[in-house]
Scaffold this active site. Sequence first.
Site, PDB file in Angstrom:
ATOM      1  N   CYS A  44       0.744  -0.790   0.205  1.00 47.51           N
ATOM      2  CA  CYS A  44       0.298  -0.449   0.055  1.00 47.51           C
ATOM      3  C   CYS A  44       0.950   1.230   0.144  1.00 47.51           C
ATOM      4  O   CYS A  44       2.258   1.138  -0.574  1.00 47.51           O
ATOM      5  CB  CYS A  44      -0.793  -0.183   1.292  1.00 47.51           C
ATOM      6  SG  CYS A  44      -2.394   1.247   0.903  1.00 47.51           S
ATOM      7  N   CYS A  94      -3.947  -0.183  -3.131  1.00 48.52           N
ATOM      8  CA  CYS A  94      -4.005   1.333  -3.793  1.00 48.52           C
ATOM      9  C   CYS A  94      -3.758   1.960  -4.794  1.00 48.52           C
ATOM     10  O   CYS A  94      -2.978   0.987  -5.143  1.00 48.52           O
ATOM     11  CB  CYS A  94      -4.249   1.639  -2.533  1.00 48.52           C
ATOM     12  SG  CYS A  94      -2.076   2.294  -2.359  1.00 48.52           S
ATOM     13  N   CYS A 113       4.481   0.914  -7.371  1.00 52.19           N
ATOM     14  CA  CYS A 113       5.325  -0.767  -7.110  1.00 52.19           C
ATOM     15  C   CYS A 113       6.808  -1.309  -7.655  1.00 52.19           C
ATOM     16  O   CYS A 113       6.852  -0.915  -8.920  1.00 52.19           O
ATOM     17  CB  CYS A 113       4.271  -2.031  -7.961  1.00 52.19           C
ATOM     18  SG  CYS A 113       4.928  -3.446  -6.540  1.00 52.19           S
TER      19      CYS A 113
END
Length: 136
Positions: free
Chosen positions: A11, A84, A91
Site C-alpha cells: 500500500c 491502493c 510498485c
Amino acid sequence: MKLNKKVLILCTGNSCRSIMAEALINAKLGECVEAQSSGVKASGTVNPNAQALLESKGYWRDEYHSKVIETVLDTPFDLVVTVCDHAKETCPMFPKAVKTIHIGFDDPSGKAVEEYEKTLNLIEKELLPVVKEELC
C-alpha cells in the site's frame, strides 16, 4: 515440513488497508500462506482504528508495524498484491520476477469507525479468495 508461500500486501502508507490484509491472511490462511505488508511511502505508524478493529477480532499481533518497502525487497515473495492505486503505479521491481496483482480498496483513514469494518469485510470477501487460489 512444507514451507509456506509468502505474499506481500503493498500500500502507500502501510498503516491501514495493507496491515488489515496482512492480519486477515495470517489469521485465516496461515496454514499455507505467510503474509507481510509494507508501504511505498510507509507512514511509520499503524492507524489506531485499524489496530483496534483487528484487536477486537483477535487478528492483531504485536509484530505488525508500518514498514518501508526496502525492508522486504530481498524477501522471496510468491505473490505481491497492491491494495491502493498509488502503490500499483509505484510498485518497485523485485529482484526476482514475482506475480503482482492489484485489488484496490478505498482508504477508510479519517472516516467513521464503521468504514474500517466495511473495508476489513471487503478485504476478506475480495482479497482472501484470490490469495487462497493463487497460493494454497
